[in-house]
Design a protein around this motif. Sequence first.
Motif, PDB file in Angstrom:
ATOM      1  N   GLY A  41       0.810  -1.216   0.000  1.00 43.91           N
ATOM      2  CA  GLY A  41       0.000   0.000   0.000  1.00 43.91           C
ATOM      3  C   GLY A  41       0.838   1.259   0.000  1.00 43.91           C
ATOM      4  O   GLY A  41       0.480   2.243   0.653  1.00 43.91           O
ATOM      5  N   ALA A  64      -4.438   3.713   6.795  1.00 47.11           N
ATOM      6  CA  ALA A  64      -4.831   2.420   6.215  1.00 47.11           C
ATOM      7  C   ALA A  64      -6.029   1.824   6.935  1.00 47.11           C
ATOM      8  O   ALA A  64      -6.597   0.842   6.472  1.00 47.11           O
ATOM      9  CB  ALA A  64      -3.654   1.450   6.277  1.00 47.11           C
ATOM     10  N   ASP A  69     -13.880  -1.165   6.012  1.00 47.91           N
ATOM     11  CA  ASP A  69     -13.196  -1.992   5.019  1.00 47.91           C
ATOM     12  C   ASP A  69     -11.979  -2.678   5.648  1.00 47.91           C
ATOM     13  O   ASP A  69     -10.835  -2.364   5.338  1.00 47.91           O
ATOM     14  CB  ASP A  69     -12.771  -1.136   3.822  1.00 47.91           C
ATOM     15  N   GLU A  71     -11.187  -5.754   5.198  1.00 46.05           N
ATOM     16  CA  GLU A  71     -10.612  -6.712   4.257  1.00 46.05           C
ATOM     17  C   GLU A  71      -9.402  -6.132   3.536  1.00 46.05           C
ATOM     18  O   GLU A  71      -8.395  -6.828   3.341  1.00 46.05           O
ATOM     19  CB  GLU A  71     -11.665  -7.154   3.239  1.00 46.05           C
ATOM     20  N   THR A  72      -9.475  -4.878   3.148  1.00 47.32           N
ATOM     21  CA  THR A  72      -8.338  -4.250   2.475  1.00 47.32           C
ATOM     22  C   THR A  72      -7.149  -4.173   3.416  1.00 47.32           C
ATOM     23  O   THR A  72      -6.005  -4.451   3.012  1.00 47.32           O
ATOM     24  CB  THR A  72      -8.704  -2.848   1.958  1.00 47.32           C
ATOM     25  N   ASP A  75      -5.617  -7.544   3.635  1.00 48.22           N
ATOM     26  CA  ASP A  75      -4.852  -7.830   2.410  1.00 48.22           C
ATOM     27  C   ASP A  75      -3.507  -7.115   2.427  1.00 48.22           C
ATOM     28  O   ASP A  75      -2.493  -7.680   2.004  1.00 48.22           O
ATOM     29  CB  ASP A  75      -5.641  -7.413   1.167  1.00 48.22           C
ATOM     30  N   LEU A  76      -3.502  -5.873   2.896  1.00 51.31           N
ATOM     31  CA  LEU A  76      -2.247  -5.118   2.969  1.00 51.31           C
ATOM     32  C   LEU A  76      -1.279  -5.758   3.961  1.00 51.31           C
ATOM     33  O   LEU A  76      -0.076  -5.820   3.707  1.00 51.31           O
ATOM     34  CB  LEU A  76      -2.513  -3.652   3.356  1.00 51.31           C
TER      35      LEU A  76
END
Length: 114
Positions: A41, A64, A69, A71-72, A75-76
């Motif tokens: 990211g 971040a 959200d 989930e993002t 993922d990061l």
Amino acid sequence: MIPGGGQPNMQQLLQQAQKMQQDLTAAQEELARTEVEGQAGGGLVRATVTGSGDLRALVIDPKAVDPEDTETLADLVVAAVQAANENAQALQQQKLGPLAQGLGGGSGIPGLPF
């Protein structure tokens, strides 16, 4: 075979093997102390692992974090840890590769990741 048809000096071979083992142990200890970083990211999430792959730190920039959200963010985190582990593997190859070559190429040696 030894050039000239002579027999290998077993004591010398044993000493060489012991030196390689000592060098390998020293390199593994250095890897365990060395830290490498991976990020995702654009640096919003940074993971620090040792050269042997142990996760030591995870830094998440507040930008971040979006409660709507997660989930993002997850993922990061995964991407940062994977990047750090890839950097650790590259460091392992750099430090242990030449030693593994001296031990017969590295394949099939227990404990070596390559």
